[in-house]
Design a protein around this motif. Structure first.
Motif, PDB file in Angstrom:
ATOM      1  N   SER A  20       0.807  -1.235   0.000  1.00 26.27           N
ATOM      2  CA  SER A  20       0.000   0.000   0.000  1.00 26.27           C
ATOM      3  C   SER A  20       0.833   1.276   0.000  1.00 26.27           C
ATOM      4  CB  SER A  20      -0.969   0.028   1.192  1.00 26.27           C
ATOM      5  OG  SER A  20      -1.828  -1.092   1.150  1.00 26.27           O
ATOM      6  N   ASP A  21       2.152   1.168  -0.148  1.00 21.93           N
ATOM      7  CA  ASP A  21       2.976   2.375  -0.250  1.00 21.93           C
ATOM      8  C   ASP A  21       2.703   3.103  -1.560  1.00 21.93           C
ATOM      9  OD1 ASP A  21       4.281   2.182   2.152  1.00 21.93           O
ATOM     10  OD2 ASP A  21       6.087   1.231   1.355  1.00 21.93           O
ATOM     11  N   THR A  22       2.866   4.421  -1.521  1.00 22.89           N
ATOM     12  CA  THR A  22       2.894   5.227  -2.742  1.00 22.89           C
ATOM     13  C   THR A  22       4.212   5.990  -2.708  1.00 22.89           C
ATOM     14  OG1 THR A  22       0.488   5.469  -2.804  1.00 22.89           O
ATOM     15  CG2 THR A  22       1.777   7.071  -4.052  1.00 22.89           C
ATOM     16  N   ILE A  23       5.053   5.746  -3.714  1.00 28.68           N
ATOM     17  CA  ILE A  23       6.445   6.208  -3.662  1.00 28.68           C
ATOM     18  C   ILE A  23       6.760   7.157  -4.821  1.00 28.68           C
ATOM     19  CG2 ILE A  23       8.848   5.471  -3.612  1.00 28.68           C
ATOM     20  CD1 ILE A  23       7.839   2.740  -2.603  1.00 28.68           C
ATOM     21  N   VAL A  24       7.314   8.309  -4.461  1.00 26.36           N
ATOM     22  CA  VAL A  24       7.825   9.251  -5.453  1.00 26.36           C
ATOM     23  C   VAL A  24       9.296   8.927  -5.669  1.00 26.36           C
ATOM     24  CG1 VAL A  24       8.427  11.665  -5.865  1.00 26.36           C
ATOM     25  CG2 VAL A  24       6.188  11.087  -4.914  1.00 26.36           C
ATOM     26  N   VAL A  25       9.695   8.725  -6.923  1.00 26.29           N
ATOM     27  CA  VAL A  25      11.056   8.277  -7.245  1.00 26.29           C
ATOM     28  C   VAL A  25      11.798   9.367  -8.006  1.00 26.29           C
ATOM     29  CG1 VAL A  25      12.454   6.500  -8.353  1.00 26.29           C
ATOM     30  CG2 VAL A  25      10.208   5.904  -7.419  1.00 26.29           C
ATOM     31  N   GLY A  26      12.956   9.769  -7.468  1.00 23.35           N
ATOM     32  CA  GLY A  26      13.799  10.709  -8.191  1.00 23.35           C
ATOM     33  C   GLY A  26      14.408  10.029  -9.403  1.00 23.35           C
ATOM     34  N   PHE A  27      14.156  10.569 -10.602  1.00 25.58           N
ATOM     35  CA  PHE A  27      14.576   9.889 -11.834  1.00 25.58           C
ATOM     36  C   PHE A  27      15.321  10.870 -12.740  1.00 25.58           C
ATOM     37  CE2 PHE A  27      14.025   8.061 -16.083  1.00 25.58           C
ATOM     38  CZ  PHE A  27      14.369   6.740 -15.846  1.00 25.58           C
ATOM     39  N   SER A  28      16.652  10.670 -12.871  1.00 27.69           N
ATOM     40  CA  SER A  28      17.461  11.542 -13.729  1.00 27.69           C
ATOM     41  C   SER A  28      17.618  10.978 -15.137  1.00 27.69           C
ATOM     42  CB  SER A  28      18.845  11.723 -13.108  1.00 27.69           C
ATOM     43  OG  SER A  28      19.553  10.491 -13.131  1.00 27.69           O
ATOM     44  N   GLY A  29      17.393   9.654 -15.253  1.00 32.67           N
ATOM     45  CA  GLY A  29      17.656   8.979 -16.523  1.00 32.67           C
ATOM     46  C   GLY A  29      19.031   8.347 -16.547  1.00 32.67           C
ATOM     47  N   GLY A  30      19.833   8.619 -15.493  1.00 31.34           N
ATOM     48  CA  GLY A  30      21.161   8.016 -15.384  1.00 31.34           C
ATOM     49  C   GLY A  30      21.074   6.563 -14.953  1.00 31.34           C
TER      50      GLY A  30
END
Length: 448
Positions: A20-30
């Protein structure tokens, strides 16, 4: 599959991701952020949780930055993931606020993370720090001077921020992505010997590996784990030394050893993500031993304040200016005075219990009560013949200096009868028809 087993093991140890977590993920594309998302997708077979990607274009690398932005958008589309993208002129902001590109980049990044976090109703933020980042951070802090808490490296779980791949080496991440033909972008600034961390990565670590020990990184990470274990076993419970307003109670830390006191101060600063180093802790320790109310700057956003009984952190704001104005309240009435709501009510029950934020005054209907801040030379009556300077009252009551100009002072017939939250005065009888006097209850509520 061995790398993923390491991820599962770390996840179980720290309860990083749960159902049930909702996670914001930092995504640089690296490679690191791509690897993180690939592992999170695998974890979705074991746990029921949602992920949202966040990409920031810092507008620092021209076409390369735009290419990373386009790649991130296409990657999210290909994997049926929602992505939020923002362009932030980091160089212009850094120049305007007088901070480094690294500082502004980090601040703006987490600010946007928080914005999306609220928007999607998330409960966690995932970042793609890896094992090399841990080691570089250790060395960076060691060189600059830090506490034992600082030598733990980057926390795997820090409140709502999680780092699921923080015990995977960069070389293993690259090998996994290349072997599985998973595309990623390379940030060319990582190869520029411009920032301190890059210098540690490109110069210091390779030099030590080549000259002294090829397994240098393994040894450092083992030391990090030992420090974490030591800190955990010997850590103090900060809440045992703070009050309900999260201020350290000086009396409670009086008999702590210097070692424990410094560790406690490190924990205290970590709450605000304030960078900790040995000089800063020593400076605060000296502040505690000084007399009176004093403060020192911690960084560009916070300062620490020591008053007579407490130690606390405050945000830096514009200097408070005394406004030479008087608010006049007719009996009865209600009015806002800066950060205070003041109510003046007529009461009949003479036995009304008076709270600390209340004053019961004998006055005349439709008369005026004045409210202002202190002025030079203000005095308050202690009895019919004796008065005292308000400045001396503040010193006697150990009121912090930065609070003295923020406390409302109440006057009736040009006589000070109350310093809010500090002192109630003797009021001489007025030469008016006493039969017309009424009981007036003044109540002050802080509304900030």
């Amino acid at each position: 599959m061995e790398l993923f087993r390491e991820i599962l093991k770390l996840n179980k140890k720290y309860n990083l991701i749960e159902n049930s977590d909702t996670i914001v993920v930092g995504f640089s594309g690296g490679p690191d952020s791509v690897f993180l998302v690939e592992m999170l997708k695998k974890l979705q077979y074991f746990f029921n949780f949602k992920i949202y990607l966040v990409h920031i274009n810092h507008l620092l690398r021209g076409e390369d930055a735009d290419s990373d932005e386009n790649f991130s958008f296409e990657y999210a589309k290909k994997n049926n993931l929602e992505i939020f993208i923002k362009r932030i002129p980091v160089k212009e902001i850094a120049k305007e606020v007088g901070k480094t590109l690294e500082e502004v980049g980090r601040e703006e990044r987490y600010k946007f993370f928080s914005e999306i976090y609220e928007k999607v109703g998330a409960n966690k933020i995932a970042t793609a720090h890896n094992k090399d980042d841990q080691i570089e951070t250790f060395l960076f802090r060691l060189i600059r001077g830090t506490s034992l808490q600082g030598l733990e490296g980057i926390k795997i779980k820090n409140n709502n921020i999680i780092r699921p791949i923080s015990e995977i080496y960069k070389k293993d991440i690259l090998e996994y992505l290349n072997k599985n033909e998973i595309q990623y972008k390379i940030d060319k600034t990582n190869f520029e010997n411009e920032f301190t961390r890059n210098s540690i990565r490109l110069n210091l670590i390779p030099f030590i590996e080549e000259r002294y020990n090829i397994k240098f990184k393994d040894k450092i990470f083992s030391l990090i784990e030992e420090i974490r274990e030591n800190n955990q076993n010997n850590s103090l419970n900060l809440s045992n030394y703070t009050d309900s307003e999260n201020r350290i109670i000086l009396e409670k830390i009086k008999f702590l050893s210097d070692f424990d006191k410094k560790n406690l101060l490190s924990l205290f600063l970590n709450q605000k993500n304030i960078e900790v180093n040995r000089n800063k802790i020593d400076e605060i320790n000296s502040l505690i031993k000084s007399n009176g109310t004093k403060k020192i700057d911690l960084d560009k956003s916070y300062r620490i304040v020591k008053d007579y009984t407490h130690l606390y952190i405050e945000e830096k704001k514009e200097n408070f200016t005394i406004v030479n104005r008087v608010v006049k309240l007719k009996i009865p009435s209600e009015q806002i005075f800066d950060d205070f709501k003041i109510s003046v009510n007529i009461v009949k029950n003479l036995d009304i219990p008076k709270k600390k934020n209340q004053y019961l005054l004998d006055a005349l209907y439709n008369d005026i009560i004045e409210v202002r801040y202190r002025k030079e030379g203000d005095r308050i009556f202690l009895d019919e013949k004796h008065s005292k300077k308000i400045k001396e009252v503040f010193i006697d009551q150990k009121i912090p200096k930065d609070m003295r100009d923020r406390l409302p002072i109440f006057l009736y017939n040009n006589k000070i009868f109350w310093i809010y939250n500090v002192k109630k005065a003797y009021i001489p009888k007025i030469n008016k028809n006493e039969s017309k006097l009424i009981k007036v209850l003044i109540t002050v509520e802080e509304v900030k």
